[in-house]
Design a protein around this motif. Structure first.
Motif, PDB file in Angstrom:
ATOM      1  N   UNK A 150       0.866  -1.191   0.000  1.00  0.00           N
ATOM      2  CA  UNK A 150       0.000   0.000   0.000  1.00  0.00           C
ATOM      3  C   UNK A 150       0.893   1.229   0.000  1.00  0.00           C
ATOM      4  N   UNK A 151       0.431   2.339  -0.588  1.00  0.00           N
ATOM      5  CA  UNK A 151       1.237   3.561  -0.465  1.00  0.00           C
ATOM      6  C   UNK A 151       1.411   3.901   1.013  1.00  0.00           C
ATOM      7  N   UNK A 152       2.600   4.399   1.362  1.00  0.00           N
ATOM      8  CA  UNK A 152       2.908   4.682   2.765  1.00  0.00           C
ATOM      9  C   UNK A 152       2.178   5.930   3.275  1.00  0.00           C
ATOM     10  N   UNK A 153       1.740   6.764   2.336  1.00  0.00           N
ATOM     11  CA  UNK A 153       1.075   8.011   2.709  1.00  0.00           C
ATOM     12  C   UNK A 153      -0.158   7.703   3.557  1.00  0.00           C
ATOM     13  N   UNK A 154      -0.281   8.360   4.687  1.00  0.00           N
ATOM     14  CA  UNK A 154      -1.459   8.181   5.524  1.00  0.00           C
ATOM     15  C   UNK A 154      -1.308   7.104   6.584  1.00  0.00           C
ATOM     16  N   UNK A 155      -0.204   6.356   6.556  1.00  0.00           N
ATOM     17  CA  UNK A 155       0.021   5.332   7.584  1.00  0.00           C
ATOM     18  C   UNK A 155       0.932   5.886   8.674  1.00  0.00           C
ATOM     19  N   UNK A 156       0.707   5.441   9.934  1.00  0.00           N
ATOM     20  CA  UNK A 156       1.625   5.869  10.999  1.00  0.00           C
ATOM     21  C   UNK A 156       2.879   4.989  10.968  1.00  0.00           C
ATOM     22  N   UNK A 157       3.847   5.344  11.804  1.00  0.00           N
ATOM     23  CA  UNK A 157       5.162   4.691  11.710  1.00  0.00           C
ATOM     24  C   UNK A 157       5.103   3.158  11.863  1.00  0.00           C
ATOM     25  N   UNK A 158       4.418   2.607  12.894  1.00  0.00           N
ATOM     26  CA  UNK A 158       4.389   1.142  13.007  1.00  0.00           C
ATOM     27  C   UNK A 158       3.714   0.484  11.810  1.00  0.00           C
ATOM     28  N   UNK A 159       2.643   1.116  11.315  1.00  0.00           N
ATOM     29  CA  UNK A 159       1.933   0.552  10.153  1.00  0.00           C
ATOM     30  C   UNK A 159       2.817   0.593   8.908  1.00  0.00           C
ATOM     31  N   UNK A 160       3.613   1.639   8.788  1.00  0.00           N
ATOM     32  CA  UNK A 160       4.530   1.751   7.647  1.00  0.00           C
ATOM     33  C   UNK A 160       5.573   0.646   7.681  1.00  0.00           C
ATOM     34  N   UNK A 161       6.074   0.378   8.897  1.00  0.00           N
ATOM     35  CA  UNK A 161       7.108  -0.651   9.035  1.00  0.00           C
ATOM     36  C   UNK A 161       6.557  -2.007   8.617  1.00  0.00           C
ATOM     37  N   UNK A 162       5.358  -2.270   9.121  1.00  0.00           N
ATOM     38  CA  UNK A 162       4.701  -3.550   8.831  1.00  0.00           C
ATOM     39  C   UNK A 162       4.406  -3.673   7.334  1.00  0.00           C
ATOM     40  N   UNK A 163       4.000  -2.556   6.759  1.00  0.00           N
ATOM     41  CA  UNK A 163       3.596  -2.524   5.346  1.00  0.00           C
ATOM     42  C   UNK A 163       4.729  -2.935   4.405  1.00  0.00           C
ATOM     43  N   UNK A 190       9.324   8.152   7.585  1.00  0.00           N
ATOM     44  CA  UNK A 190       9.738   7.491   8.818  1.00  0.00           C
ATOM     45  C   UNK A 190      11.012   6.670   8.616  1.00  0.00           C
ATOM     46  N   UNK A 191      11.360   6.394   7.382  1.00  0.00           N
ATOM     47  CA  UNK A 191      12.565   5.613   7.107  1.00  0.00           C
ATOM     48  C   UNK A 191      12.298   4.127   7.002  1.00  0.00           C
ATOM     49  N   UNK A 192      11.025   3.705   7.080  1.00  0.00           N
ATOM     50  CA  UNK A 192      10.754   2.266   7.103  1.00  0.00           C
ATOM     51  C   UNK A 192      11.037   1.600   5.752  1.00  0.00           C
ATOM     52  N   UNK A 193      10.790   2.300   4.651  1.00  0.00           N
ATOM     53  CA  UNK A 193      11.090   1.718   3.338  1.00  0.00           C
ATOM     54  C   UNK A 193      12.600   1.511   3.185  1.00  0.00           C
ATOM     55  N   UNK A 194      13.363   2.553   3.553  1.00  0.00           N
ATOM     56  CA  UNK A 194      14.823   2.451   3.443  1.00  0.00           C
ATOM     57  C   UNK A 194      15.355   1.358   4.361  1.00  0.00           C
ATOM     58  N   UNK A 195      14.777   1.236   5.548  1.00  0.00           N
ATOM     59  CA  UNK A 195      15.233   0.209   6.483  1.00  0.00           C
ATOM     60  C   UNK A 195      14.961  -1.187   5.933  1.00  0.00           C
ATOM     61  N   UNK A 196      13.796  -1.374   5.317  1.00  0.00           N
ATOM     62  CA  UNK A 196      13.465  -2.687   4.743  1.00  0.00           C
ATOM     63  C   UNK A 196      14.432  -3.024   3.598  1.00  0.00           C
ATOM     64  N   UNK A 197      14.791  -2.009   2.817  1.00  0.00           N
ATOM     65  CA  UNK A 197      15.773  -2.218   1.742  1.00  0.00           C
ATOM     66  C   UNK A 197      17.131  -2.578   2.333  1.00  0.00           C
TER      67      UNK A 197
END
Ligand SMILES: [Zn+2]
Length: 217
Positions: A150-163, A190-197
């Motif tokens: 899902x696009x990360x826009x509109x999600x909070x930090x924990x939801x972004x990480x999970x996403x 939040x940096x979650x996409x970069x962290x997952x990469x």
């Protein structure tokens, strides 16, 4: 022939600055210069559980001109903006603010193939090419986005990480094994996409992963 075609194109579709709406360029010099480059390494650290060593942020998001240029680049598909936007990242590289940046190769954050097909290009890839050209480093397609998130826009930090957890893989670990990777994207939130990469790159054997983004929103 191409020359006349270009003139015709300029008449029919005149370039207009996405910042100030003056005619003549997609993003004029004065709008470009209004952007504030970070003079010291951005203090904002990635999430505490992140594996990223450093996140370099080239420019401040405060200037409306930059926000408009980035929006036109990503959502109105003005690919010509890759040059000035990449130019801001190159300017940052030339400044002392980037001292200490370590890399043997560059990897752009990939889009899911359907999204890239829809947009026609990957904005991170175009920025990565500008940086790679300046730093004389190859841009290696080491990562693959294997699920449509899902696009990360509109999600909070924990939801972004999970996403984005597990969304990226390194199909060919040999290309990053033992190497220092500079991971490039357009924007960090939040940096979650970069962290997952980064996690996928470390799993493949990268020895160091730093991130470099145009701006932080
Ligand atoms: Zn302008």
């Amino acid at each position: 022939m191409l020359f006349f075609f270009n003139i015709l194109a300029d008449v029919l579709f005149p370039k207009r600055c996405v910042g100030c709406e003056r005619y003549g360029a997609w993003w004029c010099q004065s709008c470009y210069k209004s952007v504030t480059l970070h003079t010291v390494q951005d203090a904002s650290t990635p999430p505490s559980d992140s594996v990223l060593k450093t996140v370099w942020v080239a420019a401040s998001y405060d200037q409306e001109s930059l926000q408009r240029a980035l929006h036109a680049f990503k959502y109105q598909f003005v690919t010509a903006l890759a040059k000035p936007l990449g130019g801001l990242m190159v300017d940052f590289c030339k400044s002392t603010a980037s001292a200490g940046m370590q890399a043997d190769m560059i990897v752009a954050v990939p889009l899911f193939y359907k999204r890239e097909r829809w947009r026609g290009f990957n904005q991170a890839q175009l920025l990565a090419q500008a940086v790679g050209h300046h730093r004389n480093l190859s841009v290696v397609p080491a990562l693959k986005r294997q699920v449509s998130t899902r696009p990360q826009v509109g999600l909070d930090a924990p939801a972004r990480r999970l996403n984005v957890q597990g969304a990226f893989i390194c199909p060919n670990p040999a290309v990053v094994a033992g190497r220092r990777v500079l991971l490039v994207d357009d924007v960090i939130s939040t940096g979650s996409t970069l962290a997952a990469c980064a996690e996928a790159l470390y799993q493949a054997g990268a020895v160091r992963v730093e991130a470099f983004v145009l701006t932080k929103n």
